[in-house]
Write an enzyme that holds these catalytic residues in place. Structure first.
Site, PDB file in Angstrom:
ATOM      1  N   ASP A 183     -12.752  80.748 -21.559  1.00 34.49           N
ATOM      2  CA  ASP A 183     -13.984  81.448 -21.610  1.00 34.49           C
ATOM      3  C   ASP A 183     -14.128  82.517 -20.558  1.00 34.49           C
ATOM      4  O   ASP A 183     -14.755  83.505 -20.927  1.00 34.49           O
ATOM      5  CB  ASP A 183     -15.406  80.427 -21.504  1.00 34.49           C
ATOM      6  CG  ASP A 183     -15.207  79.592 -22.632  1.00 34.49           C
ATOM      7  OD1 ASP A 183     -14.937  79.918 -23.603  1.00 34.49           O
ATOM      8  OD2 ASP A 183     -15.642  78.515 -22.160  1.00 34.49           O
TER       9      ASP A 183
ATOM     10  N   CYS B 249     -26.263 102.150  -4.556  1.00 35.66           N
ATOM     11  CA  CYS B 249     -27.157 102.029  -5.723  1.00 35.66           C
ATOM     12  C   CYS B 249     -26.137 102.238  -7.120  1.00 35.66           C
ATOM     13  O   CYS B 249     -24.989 102.577  -6.740  1.00 35.66           O
ATOM     14  CB  CYS B 249     -28.254 102.557  -6.013  1.00 35.66           C
ATOM     15  SG  CYS B 249     -27.998 104.509  -5.913  1.00 35.66           S
TER      16      CYS B 249
ATOM     17  N   ASP C 251     -19.562  79.008 -26.579  1.00 33.96           N
ATOM     18  CA  ASP C 251     -18.409  78.237 -26.691  1.00 33.96           C
ATOM     19  C   ASP C 251     -18.822  76.900 -27.002  1.00 33.96           C
ATOM     20  O   ASP C 251     -19.776  76.543 -27.109  1.00 33.96           O
ATOM     21  CB  ASP C 251     -17.402  78.129 -25.291  1.00 33.96           C
ATOM     22  CG  ASP C 251     -16.628  77.114 -25.152  1.00 33.96           C
ATOM     23  OD1 ASP C 251     -15.632  77.268 -25.886  1.00 33.96           O
ATOM     24  OD2 ASP C 251     -16.608  76.207 -24.427  1.00 33.96           O
TER      25      ASP C 251
ATOM     26  N   ASP D  25     -17.836  77.229 -20.478  1.00 27.57           N
ATOM     27  CA  ASP D  25     -17.573  76.531 -19.364  1.00 27.57           C
ATOM     28  C   ASP D  25     -16.022  76.330 -18.750  1.00 27.57           C
ATOM     29  O   ASP D  25     -15.781  75.947 -17.490  1.00 27.57           O
ATOM     30  CB  ASP D  25     -17.788  74.926 -19.672  1.00 27.57           C
ATOM     31  CG  ASP D  25     -16.729  74.247 -20.789  1.00 27.57           C
ATOM     32  OD1 ASP D  25     -16.360  75.142 -21.440  1.00 27.57           O
ATOM     33  OD2 ASP D  25     -16.497  73.113 -20.536  1.00 27.57           O
TER      34      ASP D  25
ATOM     35  N   CYS E 157     -25.170 105.711  -7.545  1.00 26.46           N
ATOM     36  CA  CYS E 157     -24.001 106.365  -6.599  1.00 26.46           C
ATOM     37  C   CYS E 157     -22.731 106.085  -7.335  1.00 26.46           C
ATOM     38  O   CYS E 157     -21.724 106.965  -7.409  1.00 26.46           O
ATOM     39  CB  CYS E 157     -24.013 105.426  -5.373  1.00 26.46           C
ATOM     40  SG  CYS E 157     -25.475 105.615  -4.408  1.00 26.46           S
TER      41      CYS E 157
END
Lengths: 71, 726
Positions: free
Chosen positions: B614, B13, B418, B610, B16
């Site tokens: 980016d 988790c 973007d 896209d 942790c």
């Protein structure tokens, strides 16, 4: 009507390229001549059997680019 | 400064990973300590050479292990499902002996021994890491959901075993003669089921990261002593001369030495129009060569290339990203101490004030409290909701890379878009044609369309589409020539056309004058050396964009547009869509900086893009969404992928995650409420008045009820998107 067209083909650098191009054009024309040094492909064809666009597409399909065309 | 990058196993988790981070930070000399739960990677920087071994020791001491990163990761995931199945089969068998048809057969004592034998492997082997969690808790006081599970199951198992094997002593002590073996089995089974669901969702996130590394070209054609040799890209040296054919990928960064060609750099810049490269222009790894062969000298190879640097940036950003603390662990961190306090208090109360056998009742009731408080449905609360939610999303064309992504979607208050390919279609379209001379428009369009028809350039395609939409048919030009990066020269119907940028026309001694008030890409056309028309092309805005921006505003989410394109074009798009803020001329790393700046101001930022350009911004954003039509690198960096690049799905995702989080919060409540209500009974609070003692079957009942409630509640998510639409 018999026509002649010539293409400037980029990326055609060796004899195997030449035979690939001749091969792919053989369906559309009986008369193909290639000048490897000038990277020039000249095709005689019957306007009833092929169009310039078809010929161009055939050459581009196998990975070459056409930068100049003279009909 | 020394660096250590390791793969850490055994983290279950987010708490942790944060406890490793915090403890390692305390080691003298350690400057940076960052552990990513999702990728299981740790990144540490330190200036003391001894710190490395101390870090490794510390990780080991906390109960985690450093893995050889080359090891296959899939083992654990398949393992989890197997463990669940084994635990479930054993639990059902125990149940048959405890409450089913074989109840009390052949005799109570032998029946209990059979139950013990069935429960032992579940508790000791399958539930091993819950026991470990208890040991970590005893040593360091750190608790999470596993601690609670470990505490409950261990208390139940040890108590029941003692009763089974020492009936004499336990009766003398006055311990209640009852066993909880089936509770042990079911609790562990359910928790594993939850973890299996969670891993399933997490698995995709890790797989996609590996895709990042496969983007570049594999081979390069190097010119050695005049001969062209094909070698693997890793063997390319600085200053090697490399030849790239038309359509080929550029294998390393370099400077062009021979040839002229346009190169598609959309994967780096996001812009769809190719860039002209001639002698001494820079070329970048992974970009695609256009119409002619070029040769270039390698200037950056291996991990120094631009593409590799973007990848490294992304990896680093992902491993530095603070993991979102899971709700279940947050609740556990309060719940564990409270339960322990209640159990302890129960013991004291019975010991000092209770009726009946002192030791017997105090221990029995304390154990009952620990067992009933162990909430198996807590482990199901989040994963079941996440699985239903991701399934629902996938049907709608939204791919989610991991469960925690849904938590992120709920908190977003800022969204950055973007431009090219995200808000816009991503390819140029003819906006208008300004005629500078009287011409017959139909003939003009027919001729220019026929010429452009012979070129594959995106601008040419746009012009062809424009003409085609007017139902004009094409003819064949007599000659046709592509001037790389500039335009076309052609003869058609006895006229000479020159079509291209300003530079091409000026080279041909044609004076280019005309209004430039229109925003967009300009293409000039001359016929017989006379300037005739100016074509304006623009990347048009996607149809859904206005609606999505408006809806986001309604949700009080701030909108930004950050683009690598010029100011005029960016501003135009921002104004058209009434986006709150815009930034133009942004480099890939600039985009990431804007995200970080907003985060420093306390905003929760979603990034929508896209392309490779980016990727850095996507990696640092709190929530990243990629267009399903973009490059692989953007998709694999992103938390969420929107199929077909439909941005209205971004809105749907945000609404879905808000709804899912609401359900998760309800689930957490449902998973605890039955247990909490039973605690007073387990503590023996009613015994003095009614004589009620806690029946072990009640633990199973509470477990069953809470699990069913949680699962049923999660299924309600299926209706969420429909509701949010209306």
């Amino acid at each position: 009507m018999n026509k002649t067209i010539s293409f400037q083909v980029e990326g055609m650098n060796c004899n195997s390229c030449v035979s690939k191009i001749e091969n792919v054009l053989s369906n559309l024309s009986k008369d193909v001549s290639v000048n490897l040094e000038e990277k020039k492909v000249t095709v005689s064809f019957l306007s009833e059997e092929a169009t310039p666009m078809q010929l161009k597409k055939q050459i581009e399909q196998i990975g070459f680019k056409i930068s100049k065309m003279t009909l | 400064m020394n660096k250590l990058d390791v793969k850490i196993g055994g983290m279950h988790c987010a708490s942790c990973s944060s406890s490793i981070e915090n403890d390692v930070k305390k080691i003298p000399g350690v400057k940076i300590s960052s552990v990513n739960y999702a990728t299981e990677k740790g990144h540490f920087e330190f200036d003391d050479s001894q710190a490395e071994s101390l870090i490794k020791e510390k990780i080991d001491e906390l109960g985690y292990e450093i893995l050889d990163s080359s090891k296959e990761e899939t083992e654990e995931k398949n393992g989890n499902f197997q463990k669940f199945i084994i635990a479930l089969v054993l639990s059902v068998l125990i149940f048959i002996f405890a409450m089913g048809p074989l109840k009390n057969l052949p005799s109570t004592k032998i029946n209990w021994i059979i139950q013990f034998a069935l429960a032992l492997p579940v508790w000791l082997i399958i539930g091993n890491h819950f026991i470990k969690a208890v040991l970590v808790f005893l040593r360091s006081g750190k608790s999470n959901m596993n601690t609670l599970i470990g505490l409950g199951t261990s208390a139940a198992f040890l108590y029941s075993s003692f009763i089974t094997f020492f009936p004499g002593t336990s009766s003398e002590l006055g311990l209640l003669q009852k066993v909880y073996f089936e509770a042990v089995g079911f609790i562990i089974s359910f928790v594993y089921l939850g973890q299996y669901f969670e891993n399933k969702a997490k698995k995709k996130a890790r797989e996609s990261l590996n895709l990042l590394l496969q983007k570049g070209a594999k081979k390069a054609s190097v010119i050695k002593d005049g001969e062209e040799v094909e070698i693997p890209v890793e063997e390319v040296h600085l200053r090697d001369i490399i030849r790239v054919r038309p359509g080929g990928k550029i294998p390393v960064d370099g400077i062009v030495t021979k040839g002229v060609s346009s190169v598609d750099e959309s994967m780096i810049s996001g812009e769809s129009i190719p860039v002209l490269k001639k002698e001494s222009s820079e070329v970048f790894t992974g970009t695609i060569n256009g119409e002619s062969t070029i040769e270039f000298m390698a200037t950056k190879v291996g991990s120094d290339t631009f593409l590799s640097q973007i990848i490294q940036y992304v990896e680093k950003a992902q491993s530095l990203k603070p993991p979102i603390q899971r709700y279940a662990d947050k609740i556990s961190s309060y719940f564990v101490p409270i339960v322990i306090a209640i159990a302890f208090f129960t013991f004291l109360a019975w010991y000092f004030f209770g009726e009946g056998p002192k030791w017997g009742f105090s221990i029995s009731n304390m154990i009952a409290v620990l067992v009933i408080a162990c909430p198996c449905a807590l482990g199901l609360a989040t994963p079941t909701a996440v699985v239903v939610s991701t399934g629902r999303a996938a049907m709608k064309g939204i791919l989610i890379s991991g469960g925690d992504v849904i938590e992120k979607g709920d908190k977003i208050d800022t969204i950055i878009f973007d431009k090219t390919g995200t808000l816009t279609v991503g390819r140029p379209q003819v906006e208008k044609i300004n005629y500078l001379k009287e011409v017959d428009k139909n003939i003009f369009l027919k001729e220019i369309g026929s010429i452009e028809h012979y070129s594959e350039h995106p601008i040419s395609k746009a012009i062809v589409d424009y003409v085609r939409n007017k139902s004009i048919s094409f003819i064949d030009p007599d000659t046709f020539e592509i001037i790389s990066g500039k335009g076309l020269v052609a003869q058609i119907s006895g006229k000479e056309y020159i079509v291209g940028n300003k530079a091409l026309l000026e080279e041909n001694n044609i004076k280019v004058t005309g209004k430039s008030t229109d925003i967009g890409t300009e293409v000039w056309v001359s016929i017989n050396k006379e300037l005739v028309a100016q074509i304006i092309l623009n990347d048009s805005i996607k149809d859904q964009a206005p609606e999505v921006i408006a809806a986001l505003k309604k949700e009080n989410i701030e909108t930004w547009l950050i683009s690598g394109d010029n100011k005029k074009v960016t501003e135009k798009v921002a104004k058209t869509l009434s986006i709150d803020h815009f930034v133009a001329n942004a480099l890939p790393t600039d985009k990431a900086k804007y995200v970080e700046d907003l985060q420093k101001k306390g905003r929760k930022v979603a990034m929508l893009g896209d392309g490779i350009n980016d990727a850095p911004a996507l990696a640092v954003a709190d929530l990243s969404m990629a267009m399903g039509t973009g490059t692989d690198i953007a998709i694999s960096t992103a938390d969420v992928t929107l199929i077909n690049g439909d941005i209205s799905k971004a809105l749907e995702f945000i609404l879905l995650s808000e709804g899912t989080m609401k359900i998760i919060r309800q689930n957490l409540f449902l998973s605890l409420i039955y247990n909490v209500l039973c605690i007073p009974l387990a503590a023996g609070l009613f015994y003095p008045f009614t004589g009620w003692m806690f029946p072990p079957a009640l633990a199973s009942l509470a477990m069953g009820l809470s699990s069913i409630s949680v699962v049923t509640n999660s299924l309600r998510i299926r209706n969420l998107i429909e509701v949010s639409r209306s």
